[in-house]
Motif scaffolding. Structure first.
Motif, mmCIF file in Angstrom:
data_model
loop_
_atom_site.group_PDB
_atom_site.id
_atom_site.type_symbol
_atom_site.label_atom_id
_atom_site.label_comp_id
_atom_site.label_asym_id
_atom_site.label_seq_id
_atom_site.Cartn_x
_atom_site.Cartn_y
_atom_site.Cartn_z
ATOM 1 N N ILE A 170 -28.921 -69.525 43.750
ATOM 2 C CA ILE A 170 -30.075 -69.411 42.844
ATOM 3 C C ILE A 170 -31.029 -70.581 43.040
ATOM 4 O O ILE A 170 -32.241 -70.428 42.947
ATOM 5 N N ARG A 220 -32.947 -69.646 46.052
ATOM 6 C CA ARG A 220 -33.813 -68.510 45.715
ATOM 7 C C ARG A 220 -35.095 -69.076 45.095
ATOM 8 O O ARG A 220 -36.202 -68.652 45.427
ATOM 9 N N GLU A 226 -35.905 -70.839 36.879
ATOM 10 C CA GLU A 226 -37.149 -70.403 37.505
ATOM 11 C C GLU A 226 -38.380 -71.041 36.857
ATOM 12 O O GLU A 226 -39.337 -71.398 37.539
ATOM 13 N N GLN A 241 -24.836 -62.710 39.187
ATOM 14 C CA GLN A 241 -26.294 -62.725 39.300
ATOM 15 C C GLN A 241 -26.842 -63.874 40.145
ATOM 16 O O GLN A 241 -27.846 -63.693 40.840
ATOM 17 N N GLY A 280 -28.520 -61.561 42.391
ATOM 18 C CA GLY A 280 -29.837 -61.397 41.790
ATOM 19 C C GLY A 280 -29.864 -60.515 40.554
ATOM 20 O O GLY A 280 -29.001 -59.660 40.363
ATOM 21 N N GLU A 319 -30.751 -57.474 44.018
ATOM 22 C CA GLU A 319 -31.520 -57.470 45.267
ATOM 23 C C GLU A 319 -30.915 -58.338 46.354
ATOM 24 O O GLU A 319 -31.385 -58.321 47.491
ATOM 25 N N LEU A 333 -29.992 -61.853 48.459
ATOM 26 C CA LEU A 333 -30.849 -62.977 48.815
ATOM 27 C C LEU A 333 -31.117 -62.910 50.319
ATOM 28 O O LEU A 333 -30.299 -63.322 51.129
#
Lengths: 219, 140
Positions: free
Chosen positions: A91, A94, A196, B44, B48, B52, B54
């Motif tokens: 994450i 990401r 985010e 998650q 995601g 989706e 990564l």
């Protein structure tokens, strides 16, 4: 005449104030700091010395040696990760991809991701990881090198926790901080790389930092 | 009189069917929402919020055909992980390993599978505890 000087003074004060508090937002300077007394032109002056990131020597995903000189004149974001990390790294990266995509064509910006598992994360492994993430060019370096140096840099200089612990999933403890460093190697911000919204704030702060004019840059 | 009895029996059957259906529906909802919470905490980060994945690093969970074909093995993948291997998802090869989640119980895996199996374009219906438990017993 006196009146005129008085008026000029008042005008000057006003403009000075305006210049100083500038409408532009500013980023704080973080990390430890020291007060140093220096003698300038025979007068004693107290100056603040901010913590800076010292020199280091690592290898990037292309096998090139990277030192502080490679980052001269750059604003950069640093983080710590490892390619087999099962918890927060996916994450983090990401979100880091958002930063990468925003600034990949900007010449004075870089991202450096230090692996905390250099034994597994060889240059070849890092290159593969970069390819899988779609990272190319030289705006995001995945750095690999001496484990002790990496850990010391993380703990003492970036002030983030990094350590090996076989009890946690993946075997390493680390926090997901993205550390923003300015052209003078001073820490200007910490952002939770797993969030985010904070990473969006980082993108805004990089824009602010890029507009910062600083005479100290030339070193 | 005969008509009345038939009507009554008919009504009874209707009621049973309706209540059974809503029971099944409730079960589904319970599994699905429970699974959503587990997904958020365990899956998650990598796969995601929309399943989706990564990029080329982590495969998405949107390959309906793959999930259907491997339905009986999905619980094993979740609980015991996937060792370093190459799998093809949506026609793309993904290389790597998936960590194990040995602390997840059969009921939690059933919920998780119901969530994943009915999100991201998948339609697999409820995957009940009994089914998940039986499949988990066959893990290699």
């Amino acid at each position: 005449m006196k009146k005129l000087i008085g008026l000029a003074l008042i005008a000057l004060t006003f403009t000075a104030c305006k210049f100083n508090d500038a409408d532009k937002p500013k980023l704080p300077i973080m990390g430890n700091r020291d007060a140093v007394t220096k003698t300038v032109n025979g007068k004693e002056v107290v100056d603040t010395v901010y913590q800076t990131i010292p020199d280091f020597k690592f290898v990037n995903q292309y096998g090139d040696t990277i030192t502080q000189t490679s980052l001269k004149g750059d604003i950069y974001v640093a983080d710590f990760f490892f390619t087999t990390c099962p918890s927060i790294c996916p994450i983090m990266h990401r979100n880091m991809l958002n930063v990468y995509n925003e600034f990949k064509n900007v010449p004075d910006f870089k991202i450096i991701s230090h692996t905390i598992d250099p034994k597994h994360d060889s240059v070849a492994v890092m290159k593969k990881y970069a390819d899988k993430l779609g990272i190319s060019g030289n705006s995001w370096w995945l750095l690999q090198g001496n484990k002790e140096q990496t850990y010391e840099l993380g703990q003492k200089n970036y002030l983030v926790a990094v350590k090996q612990d076989d009890g946690t999933p993946g075997g390493y403890v680390h926090q997901g901080w993205f550390v923003l460093v300015d052209k003078q190697k001073r820490i200007r911000g910490y952002y939770d790389g797993t969030d985010e919204k904070q990473v969006a704030k980082l993108i805004e702060d990089i824009k602010i930092l890029r507009t910062e004019v600083n005479t100290e840059i030339a070193q | 009189m005969k008509l009345r009895i038939i009507a009554f029996i008919g009504l009874l059957i209707c009621m049973v069917v309706v209540s059974c259906q809503s029971d099944a529906e409730q079960d589904f909802k319970r599994y699905y929402t429970g699974g959503a919470a587990i997904y958020k905490s365990k899956c998650q980060n990598c796969h995601g919020a929309k399943g989706e994945g990564l990029l080329n690093l982590i495969p998405p969970l949107t390959d309906t055909a793959y999930l259907k074909k491997n339905k009986a093995k999905l619980g094993c993948f979740i609980k015991y992980g996937i060792k370093e291997t190459i799998i093809t998802i949506n026609g793309k090869a993904y290389e790597g390993a998936m960590p194990a989640n040995v602390d997840l119980t059969a009921i939690e895996i059933a919920k998780l599978l119901t969530y994943v199996g009915n999100s991201f374009g998948n339609i697999m219906g409820t995957i009940a505890f009994e089914e998940a438990d039986a499949d988990l017993a066959k893990c290699k």
